[in-house]
Design an enzyme around this catalytic site. Structure first.
Site, PDB file in Angstrom:
ATOM      1  N   ASP A  21       0.793  -1.337   0.116  1.00  0.00           N
ATOM      2  CA  ASP A  21      -0.160   0.007  -0.051  1.00  0.00           C
ATOM      3  C   ASP A  21       1.080   1.307  -0.081  1.00  0.00           C
ATOM      4  O   ASP A  21       2.109   1.210   0.256  1.00  0.00           O
ATOM      5  CB  ASP A  21      -0.728  -0.015   1.279  1.00  0.00           C
ATOM      6  CG  ASP A  21      -2.100   0.909   0.956  1.00  0.00           C
ATOM      7  OD1 ASP A  21      -2.353   1.339  -0.187  1.00  0.00           O
ATOM      8  OD2 ASP A  21      -2.875   0.906   1.839  1.00  0.00           O
ATOM      9  N   HIS A 375      -9.985  35.475   2.975  1.00  0.00           N
ATOM     10  CA  HIS A 375      -8.834  36.410   3.103  1.00  0.00           C
ATOM     11  C   HIS A 375      -8.848  36.889   4.833  1.00  0.00           C
ATOM     12  O   HIS A 375     -10.021  36.525   5.180  1.00  0.00           O
ATOM     13  CB  HIS A 375      -9.118  37.579   2.207  1.00  0.00           C
ATOM     14  CG  HIS A 375     -10.537  38.235   2.465  1.00  0.00           C
ATOM     15  ND1 HIS A 375     -10.726  39.164   3.441  1.00  0.00           N
ATOM     16  CD2 HIS A 375     -11.517  38.251   1.837  1.00  0.00           C
ATOM     17  CE1 HIS A 375     -12.256  39.445   3.730  1.00  0.00           C
ATOM     18  NE2 HIS A 375     -12.664  38.990   2.411  1.00  0.00           N
ATOM     19  N   GLU A 451     -15.627  38.638  -5.165  1.00  0.00           N
ATOM     20  CA  GLU A 451     -16.843  38.698  -4.533  1.00  0.00           C
ATOM     21  C   GLU A 451     -17.860  39.215  -5.260  1.00  0.00           C
ATOM     22  O   GLU A 451     -17.693  39.921  -6.119  1.00  0.00           O
ATOM     23  CB  GLU A 451     -16.521  39.574  -3.071  1.00  0.00           C
ATOM     24  CG  GLU A 451     -17.822  39.740  -2.120  1.00  0.00           C
ATOM     25  CD  GLU A 451     -18.124  38.466  -1.688  1.00  0.00           C
ATOM     26  OE1 GLU A 451     -18.976  37.540  -2.396  1.00  0.00           O
ATOM     27  OE2 GLU A 451     -18.068  38.125  -0.419  1.00  0.00           O
TER      28      GLU A 451
END
Length: 571
Positions: A21, A375, A451
């Site tokens: 693995d 932010h 935005e």
């Protein structure tokens, strides 16, 4: 080391089972592999190998584990036949010749694995993760050691002990070296100290993942809807931030997951601590873990049971003593005990059915993972004022710059981010610049991450908007098509813009982890679209300044939300 099979007078060549693995906490990210060689007849552990690899992908780590396991088997007996068992369908199908190997990083590793033994001496079999626990734990031990700046050592490994296998006479490839680079026989005293007497009953192995997934915390209903574009909770300035849904396991990518992407419970591609990398219960793993607990058995990977070794294909079962009591009418075996054992056995059979191969789709490769960073604070943030793309475009405050430094330090420790893309607004570019300086990366600017434009509401609080524009506000809260006063951007328009941006970025950053530095509405929209939630869900999410969220996008078009509003790095 050459086994008896190398001597023609010693009888037929031996048969080994190799289980391997590999994993990457970030994909690519800090990675490691684990491999174990078992005696096919007895299930006894003969050799272990593990190594921290630095920053590579899941697939590279899995192939490296395969090569290490095959080399360890060859050291034991170069004439042996080998049955490889892995939970990576990608590796199994490619090495079996059923899938083409297209990725340039995979081709040389596959060729290297094919050269260890002559053609025809190695066969490949896919197994569920629940049956590959030993190799998985070795890989995690190697990654944990790497995170500490150390090399994996067989002397400190508990993988064999945890999975309930006997390690007597085992050869351990230690020090983080690859198999074949140096092996040594473990002393009988050391083996006994780690494993107990041969045939001794062991407690059930601790499951790698929780037996049952933890239910998410119930959201706290705000007194009024939270305006998605506001810098804080406009409805209630004192409301506590939403609970973090941060990933508590490291990452593993989609290539070994068997469930639909939205149902996957592991947290891959997201920032996470250096602990175990699988948090979910996929491929029936949780059910298997629960059944083991109920039966009291040492049911690990279908390997040797508690009362003695069984063939490597033997499935999970209760311990032998319980079976004998249930079937013999011995004191204490009647009534509820017999019923309990029968029910536990039925649970195990059901779990094995759920975990059988073929339940999930084929591996789809590493997802594109977006780590979504809001932010840091601006002067408007603590005042809970609308601050979109049509306002004054404020820069970070001193508190916001400190937040950006903290998130940069956290991301640097995790080491998973490969690229940074930011909104064009000042506060996001400044936040991204602080993180990029710490990570040594450049910042690309993407206009689609900006935005929402809140029109005449820019710079106002939620209460001020309600006083001045009550009808417009009510319409905006009722319909995603309504625009803020003065010709702002509707949530429907923002959603279409973010969806188009998502598609461009997924194509550009396929298989990579990228930090997107954006704002409240776009980040919530990424999450909403990934969940298939309605537009009104935007009002039901809390997103703090400098918080981290994450979404992974798979080749079949599915998405998985892996993190939301994590602010642990700020505390």
């Amino acid at each position: 080391m050459t086994g008896a099979g190398a001597d023609p007078e010693a009888g037929p060549a031996r048969e080994f089972v190799v289980e391997a693995d590999g994993g990457s906490r970030g994909n690519p990210g800090p990675a490691g592999y684990g491999a174990v060689v078992l005696d096919a007849a007895t299930g006894e552990t003969l050799a272990e190998a593990a190594e921290y690899l630095g920053v590579v992908t899941n697939n590279v780590a899995e192939y490296r584990g395969l090569v290490a396991g095959l080399r360890a088997a060859r050291e034991l007996d170069p004439d042996a036949t080998v049955r490889v068992r892995m939970d990576s369908k990608l590796v199994v199908e490619q090495m079996s010749g059923r899938w083409k190997i297209k990725h340039p990083d995979m081709k040389p590793l596959a060729a290297e694995a094919a050269r260890v033994f002559p053609p025809g001496r190695v066969t490949y079999e896919w197994i569920p993760r629940a049956q590959n626990k030993h190799a998985d734990r070795l890989a995690n031990e190697a990654m944990d050691a790497g995170a500490r700046g150390e090399r994996w050592s067989p002397s400190t490994s508990t993988a064999d002990l945890d999975t309930g296998r006997s390690a007597g006479g085992r050869t351990a490839t230690g020090g983080g070296a690859r198999a074949g680079s140096g092996t040594g026989a473990e002393t009988g005293a050391a083996s006994a100290a780690r494993t107990g007497a041969p045939g001794a009953a062991r407690p059930p192995a601790e499951p790698t993942t929780p037996a049952e997934p933890t239910a998410p915390a119930e959201p706290t209903a705000p007194a009024e809807p939270t305006a998605p574009g506001a810098t804080g909770s406009a409805a209630d300035p004192t409301a506590a931030p939403g609970a973090s849904a941060s990933d508590t396991a490291g990452t593993r990518g989609a290539e070994a997951d068997a469930g639909p992407p939205a149902a996957r419970g592991d947290a891959t591609g997201t920032p996470g601590p250096a602990g175990g990398r699988r948090a979910g219960a996929v491929e029936g793993q949780a059910a298997v873990g629960g059944a083991r607990s109920a039966s009291g058995g040492s049911a690990v990977r279908g390997g040797a049971g508690a009362a003695g070794p069984a063939g490597p294909e033997a499935g999970p079962r209760p311990d032998a003593a319980s079976e004998a009591a249930a079937g013999s009418g011995a004191p204490g075996s009647a009534g509820s005990s017999t019923t309990s054992q029968a029910a536990a056995s039925a649970d195990v059979r059901a779990a094995r059915t759920v975990a059988s191969p073929g339940w999930g789709p084929p591996d789809m490769g590493a997802p594109a993972t977006f780590v979504l960073l809001r932010h840091g604070e601006t002067p408007l943030t603590p005042q809970k004022r609308f601050s979109g793309s049509g306002g004054s475009d404020p820069s970070l405050s001193a508190a916001g710059r400190e937040q950006a430094e903290k998130v940069a330090a956290s991301l640097a420790r995790r080491g998973t981010v490969q690229a940074i893309v930011a909104s064009p607004l000042a506060r996001t570019r400044e936040t991204a610049g602080i993180v990029a300086a710490r990570l040594g990366l450049e910042v690309a600017v993407e206009d689609g991450l900006r935005e929402t434009d809140f029109g005449a509401w820019e710079g106002l609080t939620f209460g001020e908007v309600r006083e001045r524009y009550p009808d417009d506000l009510n319409a905006w809260l009722s319909s995603p098509d309504a625009e803020p006063t003065g010709g702002g951007e509707s949530f429907a328009a923002t959603g279409a813009r973010v969806a188009a941006t998502r598609d461009r970025l997924v194509a550009a950053y396929a298989g990579r982890t990228v930090l997107l530095v954006s704002h409240v509405t776009p980040i919530k929209t990424f999450v909403r679209l990934a969940l298939g939630a309605p537009p009104e869900s935007l009002f039901r999410m809390e997103l703090s300044a400098a918080s981290l969220s994450a979404v992974a996008y798979y080749a079949d078009g599915g998405a998985s939300v892996r993190l939301f509003n994590d602010t642990s790095h700020l505390r």
